[in-house]
Design a protein around this motif. Structure first.
Motif, PDB file in Angstrom:
ATOM      1  N   TRP A 170      -1.524  38.131  17.847  1.00 12.29           N
ATOM      2  CA  TRP A 170      -1.284  39.331  17.041  1.00 12.29           C
ATOM      3  C   TRP A 170      -1.019  38.948  15.584  1.00 12.29           C
ATOM      4  N   CYS A 171      -1.569  39.724  14.660  1.00 15.35           N
ATOM      5  CA  CYS A 171      -1.282  39.577  13.236  1.00 15.35           C
ATOM      6  C   CYS A 171      -0.557  40.822  12.732  1.00 15.35           C
ATOM      7  N   LEU A 172      -0.040  40.729  11.535  1.00 14.47           N
ATOM      8  CA  LEU A 172       0.758  41.814  10.968  1.00 14.47           C
ATOM      9  C   LEU A 172      -0.084  43.032  10.605  1.00 14.47           C
ATOM     10  N   ASP A 173      -1.303  42.801  10.148  1.00 18.21           N
ATOM     11  CA  ASP A 173      -2.101  43.846   9.503  1.00 18.21           C
ATOM     12  C   ASP A 173      -2.631  44.937  10.429  1.00 18.21           C
ATOM     13  N   GLU A 174      -2.869  46.068   9.815  1.00 19.47           N
ATOM     14  CA  GLU A 174      -3.702  47.109  10.425  1.00 19.47           C
ATOM     15  C   GLU A 174      -5.146  46.637  10.366  1.00 19.47           C
ATOM     16  N   TYR A 175      -5.925  46.917  11.425  1.00 15.21           N
ATOM     17  CA  TYR A 175      -7.328  46.522  11.423  1.00 15.21           C
ATOM     18  C   TYR A 175      -8.152  47.537  10.642  1.00 15.21           C
ATOM     19  N   ASN A 176      -9.005  47.011   9.756  1.00 12.39           N
ATOM     20  CA  ASN A 176      -9.926  47.835   8.971  1.00 12.39           C
ATOM     21  C   ASN A 176     -11.229  47.068   8.875  1.00 12.39           C
ATOM     22  N   ALA A 177     -12.292  47.573   9.519  1.00 15.79           N
ATOM     23  CA  ALA A 177     -13.566  46.848   9.585  1.00 15.79           C
ATOM     24  C   ALA A 177     -14.134  46.574   8.202  1.00 15.79           C
ATOM     25  N   GLY A 178     -13.874  47.450   7.249  1.00 10.48           N
ATOM     26  CA  GLY A 178     -14.436  47.280   5.906  1.00 10.48           C
ATOM     27  C   GLY A 178     -13.465  46.721   4.891  1.00 10.48           C
ATOM     28  N   PHE A 179     -12.354  46.187   5.349  1.00  8.75           N
ATOM     29  CA  PHE A 179     -11.297  45.769   4.425  1.00  8.75           C
ATOM     30  C   PHE A 179     -11.738  44.645   3.494  1.00  8.75           C
TER      31      PHE A 179
ATOM     32  N   VAL B  80      -2.919  42.373   2.466  1.00  7.37           N
ATOM     33  CA  VAL B  80      -2.409  42.889   3.734  1.00  7.37           C
ATOM     34  C   VAL B  80      -2.967  44.295   3.896  1.00  7.37           C
ATOM     35  N   SER B  81      -3.550  44.563   5.036  1.00  6.10           N
ATOM     36  CA  SER B  81      -4.210  45.845   5.273  1.00  6.10           C
ATOM     37  C   SER B  81      -3.246  46.849   5.897  1.00  6.10           C
ATOM     38  N   GLY B  82      -3.342  48.089   5.452  1.00  6.48           N
ATOM     39  CA  GLY B  82      -2.582  49.164   6.079  1.00  6.48           C
ATOM     40  C   GLY B  82      -1.222  49.414   5.489  1.00  6.48           C
ATOM     41  N   ALA B  83      -0.873  48.728   4.415  1.00  3.03           N
ATOM     42  CA  ALA B  83       0.426  48.932   3.777  1.00  3.03           C
ATOM     43  C   ALA B  83       0.376  48.333   2.380  1.00  3.03           C
ATOM     44  N   ASN B  84       1.302  48.769   1.528  1.00  3.01           N
ATOM     45  CA  ASN B  84       1.317  48.226   0.167  1.00  3.01           C
ATOM     46  C   ASN B  84       2.118  46.939   0.059  1.00  3.01           C
ATOM     47  N   SER B  85       2.779  46.528   1.161  1.00  2.00           N
ATOM     48  CA  SER B  85       3.529  45.278   1.141  1.00  2.00           C
ATOM     49  C   SER B  85       3.848  44.838   2.564  1.00  2.00           C
ATOM     50  N   ILE B  86       4.102  43.551   2.715  1.00  4.17           N
ATOM     51  CA  ILE B  86       4.564  43.008   3.997  1.00  4.17           C
ATOM     52  C   ILE B  86       5.904  43.628   4.360  1.00  4.17           C
TER      53      ILE B  86
END
Length: 486
Positions: A407-416, A426-432
């Motif tokens: 598992w990783c921290l990020d939200e999955y985004n195919a086009g990220f 980091v995907s899915g948020a503006n900060s860790i």
């Protein structure tokens, strides 16, 4: 030509304690390799030691060449000194010994003798990773590196301006020397160059005060909670490797969701050498007294494929699976464990940088080919294997391909990747920090990386991206932790 075991010292992160200019080293410095199956013994020696009543030594070794046999307390401490059972973890062994009857009378001697069995006759290293010395009152002085040996210093090595405090001024002195070689002032670790390791070492000591030898209070003084019978303190970075800051090429052209290949800069961070094991996760569950929280399942206890069971009101790893990676763990469960340990999950970019091990443009952590001698994948073994069984990558990390998805921290985004920031993405948020503070309310799909024991070779590539909801548990989902450089 004879195979030679080169015995060397690695002094990053060392602390120690004594009243003199004590030198601790491995002896002999160079020995001819015995035949495969034979034994190799080395002594951990001390010279010019004064007032030493206890020690803690950690030795690192090449597990592909040597197999640990035993380590024994030797003749330096007074008669009646006792040694706690050695701690063996991966490629490191630690022995702590304490004298309750006072300090050693001699200034020189042998602290301990370490014995290995030779597995493969090849050039290898034995590293003195950490040394801690203490007097009968458990007072401590730090160690620095000098001429390839470990030496007790009058000041903390990280107190560069010798003002008695480790503070931002010392960080500034290191920053001034970054990139310089030839043992300049900012070379805290003593490796001949000033780099991020020196910044990290000073940062670890920020706030500490020092006292010159021969006067005042002991450096780093204080008494351990056990009354001073055991001098060493736990290392929060134990079994973690420092991943250096820098830019790397992320992604591949193998799959659309791995495109485009792009340059990413990642700050330095620490990464667990091993995937979190069933034994480690059971300890967490016992500390918490539960395996669910606020309606979220951390681990699917009771599932036939789980390797942790609940027996007699306690969680325990199933027999034979103690050192296998934990499975049937959700993203929430991985996050909760990491939080409990004072760590976190790695971002997707951190994970890939760490997995590549300093190499660029390759499919796997070691190159472009894979087989069953390098990783547990493609159902070859039919199950997980104990962590650390296969060879580590260039950063000293094990099982970055195969065994379990991580598992990783990020939200999955195919086009990220097409819109990814060039620094610490980091995907899915503006900060860790936002994810760490709000993870129990997260419900979007999360990233998994690394492949598993069940999946085929393409899934074990370092660039392959998998994903699932944070609630999902499988018998091939696990994790390892990261930690920011403090």
């Amino acid at each position: 030509m004879k195979n030679i075991f080169v015995i060397c010292l690695l002094c990053f992160g060392i602390t120690a304690m004594s009243y003199g200019q004590a030198v601790v080293s491995i002896d002999p410095a160079e020995v001819a390799s015995p035949a495969v199956g034979g034994t190799l013994s080395v002594n951990i020696k001390i010279t010019n030691g004064t007032g030493v009543a206890g020690y803690d030594v950690t030795v690192g070794f090449d597990t592909s060449a040597l197999q640990y046999v035993e380590i024994k307390n030797a003749n330096y401490l007074p008669t009646g000194a006792f040694a706690a059972p050695p701690r063996v973890s991966g490629n490191r062994v630690t022995l702590a010994a304490t004298s309750l009857s006072g300090a050693a009378a001699a200034t020189s001697g042998t602290l301990a003798t370490l014995t290995f069995r030779v597995v493969t006759a090849k050039a290898s290293t034995i590293e003195l990773v950490e040394v801690i010395l203490s007097d009968s009152a458990a007072n401590e002085l730090p160690l620095t590196k000098r001429n390839g040996e470990v030496v007790v210093a009058a000041f903390l090595a990280t107190d560069l301006n010798k003002d008695g405090n480790v503070n931002v001024l010392d960080l500034t002195l290191v920053a001034r020397d970054l990139g310089k070689t030839g043992s300049p002032m900012g070379d805290v670790t003593g490796d001949g160059a000033v780099n991020v390791l020196d910044l990290v070492r000073v940062a670890q000591d920020l706030g500490k005060t020092t006292t010159p030898a021969g006067g005042g209070s002991p450096v780093g003084g204080g008494t351990p909670a056990n009354g001073g019978t055991t001098p060493p303190q736990s290392d929060p970075y134990e079994n973690m490797e420092l991943i250096p800051a820098g830019e790397f090429r992320m992604g591949s052209n193998e799959h659309d969701r791995e495109k485009p290949i792009h340059s990413v800069y990642v700050d330095a961070f620490y990464m667990d050498k091993y995937e979190v094991t069933n034994a480690e996760y059971a300890e967490f569950l016992n500390a918490k007294g539960k395996h669910t929280d606020a309606g979220q399942t951390w681990l699917a206890v009771g599932h036939e494929q789980a390797r942790i069971e609940y027996v007699n009101r306690a969680y325990r790893a199933k027999a034979g699976y103690e050192n296998h990676p934990v499975v049937m763990v959700s993203w929430y469960g991985a996050m909760a464990y990491a939080e409990w340990k004072g760590k976190r999950l790695p971002t997707e970019a951190e994970w890939e940088k760490a997995a590549r091990g300093g190499l660029s443009g390759l499919k796997y952590p070691w190159g472009n080919g894979i087989d069953s001698t390098r990783a547990n994948y493609n159902d070859h073994v039919k199950d997980t294997t104990a962590v650390g069984k296969y060879t580590a990558n260039g950063y000293g990390l094990f099982d970055m391909s195969g065994n379990v998805w991580e598992w990783c921290l990020d939200e999955y985004n195919a086009g990220f990747y097409a819109v990814s920031p060039s620094q610490n993405p980091v995907s899915g948020a503006n900060s860790i920090k936002w994810i760490l503070d709000n993870y129990t309310g997260v419900n979007t799909t999360r990233v998994l990386r690394g492949g598993s024991w069940y999946h085929n070779a393409p899934h074990a590539r370092v660039a392959y991206r998998n994903h699932n909801p944070p609630t999902r548990t499988y018998n091939f989902y696990g994790f390892r932790c990261a930690r920011a450089v403090q």
